[in-house]
Design a protein around this motif. Sequence first.
Motif, short mmCIF file in Angstrom:
data_model
loop_
_atom_site.label_atom_id
_atom_site.label_comp_id
_atom_site.label_asym_id
_atom_site.label_seq_id
_atom_site.Cartn_x
_atom_site.Cartn_y
_atom_site.Cartn_z
N ALA A 77 -13.19 16.57 21.50
CA ALA A 77 -13.38 17.65 20.53
C ALA A 77 -13.44 19.00 21.23
O ALA A 77 -13.76 19.09 22.41
N PHE A 78 -13.16 20.04 20.46
CA PHE A 78 -13.31 21.41 20.95
C PHE A 78 -14.79 21.80 20.84
O PHE A 78 -15.44 21.50 19.84
N SER A 79 -15.32 22.44 21.87
CA SER A 79 -16.71 22.91 21.79
C SER A 79 -16.78 24.11 20.84
O SER A 79 -15.77 24.72 20.52
N ARG A 80 -18.00 24.44 20.42
CA ARG A 80 -18.20 25.52 19.46
C ARG A 80 -17.79 26.89 19.99
O ARG A 80 -17.52 27.79 19.20
N LYS B 293 -12.40 24.97 25.06
CA LYS B 293 -13.16 24.01 25.85
C LYS B 293 -13.10 22.67 25.13
O LYS B 293 -13.50 22.56 23.97
N LEU B 294 -12.58 21.66 25.85
CA LEU B 294 -12.52 20.31 25.31
C LEU B 294 -13.64 19.48 25.93
O LEU B 294 -13.84 19.52 27.15
N GLU B 295 -14.34 18.72 25.08
CA GLU B 295 -15.42 17.87 25.56
C GLU B 295 -15.07 16.42 25.28
O GLU B 295 -14.54 16.09 24.22
N GLU C 133 -10.43 17.46 15.80
CA GLU C 133 -10.61 16.63 16.97
C GLU C 133 -9.82 15.33 16.82
O GLU C 133 -9.05 15.16 15.87
N GLY C 134 -10.02 14.42 17.73
CA GLY C 134 -9.34 13.14 17.67
C GLY C 134 -10.09 12.09 18.47
O GLY C 134 -11.17 12.35 18.99
N THR C 135 -9.49 10.92 18.58
CA THR C 135 -10.11 9.81 19.30
C THR C 135 -9.13 9.22 20.30
O THR C 135 -7.98 8.91 19.94
#
Length: 190
Positions: free
Chosen positions: A160-163, A86-88, A184-186
């Motif tokens: 970012a990837f969720s937990r 899951k990407l947020e 993660e990244g920007t």
Amino acid sequence: MKRVLFLLILLSLTAVLSSCNWCPSTNVPFKSCGGDPSGPSIVADFTAGTPASNSISLQKNRTSGDTVYLDIKATGVGNVFGASLKLEYDPSKVKWGGTYEEGDFFTGSPTYNVALDGSTGEGKLVIGVSLQSGDTMVSGDGVIITIPLRVIESGNTAIAFSRDSKLTDNVSPIPNEVSVSFSEGTIQGL
């Protein structure tokens, strides 16, 4: 009568399209008529975190105007049969491009499912990949999937990837979670 109606529609469409500026690199109309003909109004880019061994990371594959294509990459992982990721991201700055490209990490007959989260919609992208019965678990490095994200507002935003993102093996009777770290990244809208 049909011919006259067709000609009227064609003339109307021609008038609308001729009043718009077209992006010279993609031959696609800009977001709004009267835009800058030298290129899109927002240009996307991505800065990746540093991937560690035994990790899942986001890496820039390529950019095209206001869209950045991100690889979700496995590095040094072992005995993987499936991925639930899951990407947020901030939906006021970024939108999912609606398509994806299968990667080279999962060999055999993988099944891919990609959609926006049903409860939150834009802002959380859910990705599921699973091998099929008879396929062998995979190990090593490779791209799991490539996803496009379209920048809709200038500025930086984290992705970012969720937990609850995880990789699993295929050990019977209940698959186990494969231990990995996530980076993660920007995304930048310039």
